[in-house]
Design an enzyme around this catalytic site. Sequence first.
Site, PDB file in Angstrom:
ATOM      1  N   LYS A 126     -34.526  33.330  12.343  1.00 24.72           N
ATOM      2  CA  LYS A 126     -34.029  33.539  11.245  1.00 24.72           C
ATOM      3  C   LYS A 126     -35.111  33.480  10.129  1.00 24.72           C
ATOM      4  O   LYS A 126     -35.942  32.898  10.343  1.00 24.72           O
ATOM      5  CB  LYS A 126     -32.616  33.059  10.561  1.00 24.72           C
ATOM      6  CG  LYS A 126     -32.015  33.614   9.731  1.00 24.72           C
ATOM      7  CD  LYS A 126     -30.828  34.233  10.088  1.00 24.72           C
ATOM      8  CE  LYS A 126     -30.006  35.108   9.112  1.00 24.72           C
ATOM      9  NZ  LYS A 126     -28.769  35.677   9.587  1.00 24.72           N
ATOM     10  N   ASP A 166     -29.838  40.734   6.561  1.00 23.40           N
ATOM     11  CA  ASP A 166     -28.785  39.739   6.166  1.00 23.40           C
ATOM     12  C   ASP A 166     -28.700  39.830   4.661  1.00 23.40           C
ATOM     13  O   ASP A 166     -28.847  41.035   4.109  1.00 23.40           O
ATOM     14  CB  ASP A 166     -29.265  38.562   6.685  1.00 23.40           C
ATOM     15  CG  ASP A 166     -28.366  37.245   6.369  1.00 23.40           C
ATOM     16  OD1 ASP A 166     -27.378  37.003   7.328  1.00 23.40           O
ATOM     17  OD2 ASP A 166     -28.284  36.465   5.439  1.00 23.40           O
TER      18      ASP A 166
HETATM   19  N1  LIG Z   1     -25.362  41.805   7.820  1.00 20.50           N
HETATM   20  C1  LIG Z   1     -25.170  41.491   8.913  1.00 20.50           C
HETATM   21  O1  LIG Z   1     -25.396  42.471   9.892  1.00 20.50           O
HETATM   22  C2  LIG Z   1     -24.767  40.211   9.186  1.00 20.50           C
HETATM   23  C3  LIG Z   1     -24.438  39.142   8.349  1.00 20.50           C
HETATM   24  N2  LIG Z   1     -23.722  38.107   8.472  1.00 20.50           N
HETATM   25  C4  LIG Z   1     -23.483  37.159   7.347  1.00 20.50           C
HETATM   26  O2  LIG Z   1     -22.450  37.764   6.501  1.00 20.50           O
HETATM   27  C5  LIG Z   1     -22.608  37.351   4.992  1.00 20.50           C
HETATM   28  C6  LIG Z   1     -22.782  38.533   4.172  1.00 20.50           C
HETATM   29  O3  LIG Z   1     -23.972  39.171   4.601  1.00 20.50           O
HETATM   30  P1  LIG Z   1     -24.071  40.707   3.973  1.00 20.50           P
HETATM   31  O4  LIG Z   1     -22.939  41.450   3.809  1.00 20.50           O
HETATM   32  O5  LIG Z   1     -25.140  41.403   5.129  1.00 20.50           O
HETATM   33  O6  LIG Z   1     -25.122  40.548   2.765  1.00 20.50           O
HETATM   34  P2  LIG Z   1     -24.832  41.713   1.386  1.00 20.50           P
HETATM   35  O7  LIG Z   1     -26.124  41.031   0.671  1.00 20.50           O
HETATM   36  O8  LIG Z   1     -24.579  43.081   1.882  1.00 20.50           O
HETATM   37  O9  LIG Z   1     -23.688  41.033   0.556  1.00 20.50           O
HETATM   38  C7  LIG Z   1     -23.449  39.833   0.305  1.00 20.50           C
HETATM   39  C8  LIG Z   1     -22.214  39.469  -0.527  1.00 20.50           C
HETATM   40  O10 LIG Z   1     -21.971  38.034  -0.869  1.00 20.50           O
HETATM   41  C9  LIG Z   1     -21.829  37.863  -1.777  1.00 20.50           C
HETATM   42  N3  LIG Z   1     -22.428  36.644  -2.213  1.00 20.50           N
HETATM   43  C10 LIG Z   1     -23.970  36.216  -1.692  1.00 20.50           C
HETATM   44  N4  LIG Z   1     -24.018  34.797  -2.158  1.00 20.50           N
HETATM   45  C11 LIG Z   1     -22.982  34.587  -2.790  1.00 20.50           C
HETATM   46  C12 LIG Z   1     -22.703  33.379  -3.255  1.00 20.50           C
HETATM   47  N5  LIG Z   1     -23.653  32.127  -3.245  1.00 20.50           N
HETATM   48  N6  LIG Z   1     -21.426  33.381  -3.800  1.00 20.50           N
HETATM   49  C13 LIG Z   1     -20.518  34.165  -3.825  1.00 20.50           C
HETATM   50  N7  LIG Z   1     -20.894  35.466  -3.641  1.00 20.50           N
HETATM   51  C14 LIG Z   1     -21.949  35.392  -2.936  1.00 20.50           C
HETATM   52  C15 LIG Z   1     -22.902  38.840  -2.548  1.00 20.50           C
HETATM   53  O11 LIG Z   1     -22.598  38.801  -4.174  1.00 20.50           O
HETATM   54  P3  LIG Z   1     -23.728  39.088  -5.101  1.00 20.50           P
HETATM   55  O12 LIG Z   1     -23.779  40.742  -5.085  1.00 20.50           O
HETATM   56  O13 LIG Z   1     -23.074  38.871  -6.493  1.00 20.50           O
HETATM   57  O14 LIG Z   1     -24.847  38.290  -4.751  1.00 20.50           O
HETATM   58  C16 LIG Z   1     -22.226  40.092  -1.832  1.00 20.50           C
HETATM   59  O15 LIG Z   1     -21.137  40.592  -2.318  1.00 20.50           O
HETATM   60  C17 LIG Z   1     -23.763  36.290   5.084  1.00 20.50           C
HETATM   61  O16 LIG Z   1     -23.279  35.158   5.440  1.00 20.50           O
HETATM   62  C18 LIG Z   1     -24.676  36.857   6.343  1.00 20.50           C
HETATM   63  O17 LIG Z   1     -25.424  35.653   6.945  1.00 20.50           O
HETATM   64  C19 LIG Z   1     -23.410  37.848   9.839  1.00 20.50           C
HETATM   65  C20 LIG Z   1     -23.925  38.458  10.668  1.00 20.50           C
HETATM   66  C21 LIG Z   1     -24.529  39.515  10.586  1.00 20.50           C
HETATM   67  O1  LIG Z   2     -28.967  42.093  13.758  1.00 23.93           O
HETATM   68  C1  LIG Z   2     -29.548  40.966  13.672  1.00 23.93           C
HETATM   69  O2  LIG Z   2     -30.534  40.882  14.531  1.00 23.93           O
HETATM   70  C2  LIG Z   2     -29.102  40.096  12.741  1.00 23.93           C
HETATM   71  C3  LIG Z   2     -27.940  39.542  12.471  1.00 23.93           C
HETATM   72  C4  LIG Z   2     -27.779  38.271  11.823  1.00 23.93           C
HETATM   73  O3  LIG Z   2     -28.598  37.947  10.990  1.00 23.93           O
HETATM   74  C5  LIG Z   2     -26.685  37.356  11.970  1.00 23.93           C
HETATM   75  O4  LIG Z   2     -25.928  37.542  12.815  1.00 23.93           O
HETATM   76  O5  LIG Z   2     -26.498  36.618  11.184  1.00 23.93           O
END
Ligand SMILES: NC(=O)C1=CN([C@@H]2O[C@H](COP(=O)(O)OP(=O)(O)OC[C@H]3O[C@@H](n4cnc5c(N)ncnc54)[C@H](OP(=O)(O)O)[C@@H]3O)[C@@H](O)[C@H]2O)C=CC1
Ligand SMILES: O=C(O)CCC(=O)C(=O)O
Length: 447
Positions: A126, A166
């Site tokens: 990561k 992420d």
């Molecule tokens: N993208 C992927 O493929 C993967 C993502 N994840 C996990 O999923 C989660 C979301 O990721 P992703 O959707 O990609 O990220 P994005 O940046 O697309 O979206 C993040 C969302 O979470 C909100 N957020 C972030 N930090 C906070 C906080 N401290 N308190 C409240 N809301 C918050 C953001 O709001 P704001 O815009 O206001 O910051 C936004 O709505 C994370 O935990 C990530 O690690 C897991 C596996 C794979």
């Molecule tokens: O697609 C990837 O390699 C990253 C996905 C990721 O960051 C996660 O699973 O939390």
Amino acid sequence: MKQSVDEFLELVKKRNGHEPEFLQAVEEVAETVIPYIVKHDIYYGKNILLRMVEPERLISFRVCWVDDDGEIQVNRGYRIQMNSAIGPYKGGLRFHPSVNASILKFLAFEQVFKNSLTTLPMGGGKGGSDFDPKGKSDNEIMRFCHAFMSELFRHIGPNTDIPAGDIGVGAREIGFLFGMYKKLNNEFTGVLTGKGMSWGGSLIRPEATGYGTVYFAQKMLETKNDDFEGKKVVVSGSGNVAQYAAEKVLQLGGTVLTLSDSGGYIYDSEGIDEEKLKFVMHLKNEKRGRISEYLDKYPNAEYQEGKTPWGVKCDVALPCATQNELDKDDAETLLKNGCVCVSEGANMPSTKGAIAAFHKAKILFAPGKASNAGGVATSGLEMTQNSLRYKWTREEVDNKLKDIMSDIHKSCLEYGKDEDGYVDYVRGANIAGFVKVADAMLAQGIV
Ligand SMILES: NC(=O)C1=CN([C@@H]2O[C@H](COP(=O)(O)OP(=O)(O)OC[C@H]3O[C@@H](n4cnc5c(N)ncnc54)[C@H](OP(=O)(O)O)[C@@H]3O)[C@@H](O)[C@H]2O)C=CC1
Ligand SMILES: O=C(O)CCC(=O)C(=O)O
């Protein structure tokens, strides 16, 4: 050395005492995996978990870039190469002001187990930066991404370490990062996943984490002869994972009641249907606005500033925003309101107390390392297509994703079923993820 859970955690705390998120992730794994190790001679006394909590390599670097006002900005970049026993390091990059070594080490540690569960040959890593993309122009984002990659490029490669997105890193950022890597290496290669469709990306990768989270929940509901039809679903976040989790819930006949961002949540009692979700996708992905602006278009909805959505009555909860966004009190409110299933789209969104409450109530609860593994699994499928110089159809990738989520579910059942039939998906995911990595480490000797 043979250790109890407490002795082991004491050792880990000594070295990482100032890293609360990392310690939280390690504790959850140790509590379930050490009792398994103790019962299995091949793992016992070999300090395998102690080796797994130490990153193989932790890279930290300076990122200097110039903002639109001509000011020089300095950020800190990281890449944690946690474990490569079963394949090259793989995992996302997070750009958020809260990013530090503790958060990235917890994410990298979780990634090792998650990637193992996908059944694909990927180690765990990561990375990211404390850079805040909010309010930055496209040009500033580009300059930052180029500066970040101008150091990261020497540590990664298609057979070494393959980053992806992420929080704060989506299609736009992956494009800028890829452009600089290609220039510096003079090579067009699948070094990043989440790429655009015309330059090596995989269909379904943008949807995969959210869809996978819902496919996993569907598998859990099936164990109770239940499904999403007519279910009221509360979703947190409004980014990549939340958007596509919501889309899949709608396709399966559920009603999505909430979405959120770091400012607060919106509650639409009439349901966030396909058209409303399209509006949110445009608002968040193109306009880069706040979720509160939903009310400008749909004034019947409510906006609760500074709050999380767990007080809204629902059958299913999908935390899809960030770590520790759902605590013990939230869990108790969800349970009181009749919630029967929680599937984590985010990484470690539920605190230890919340998980304990879900387990005590014996509801269906899936930890992120199992339920959100569809994203990285589809990244693995993107890597395969890049290696083959080939492109699968949407349907082909989606079917592979469904099969992978179903296999992860089966692994959780294999290692997580209690005597009374209740499935502890946390224990199941941790042990299943551990066994594959540990076997590879044992086979490869002490390195
Ligand atoms: N993208 C992927 O493929 C993967 C993502 N994840 C996990 O999923 C989660 C979301 O990721 P992703 O959707 O990609 O990220 P994005 O940046 O697309 O979206 C993040 C969302 O979470 C909100 N957020 C972030 N930090 C906070 C906080 N401290 N308190 C409240 N809301 C918050 C953001 O709001 P704001 O815009 O206001 O910051 C936004 O709505 C994370 O935990 C990530 O690690 C897991 C596996 C794979
Ligand atoms: O697609 C990837 O390699 C990253 C996905 C990721 O960051 C996660 O699973 O939390």
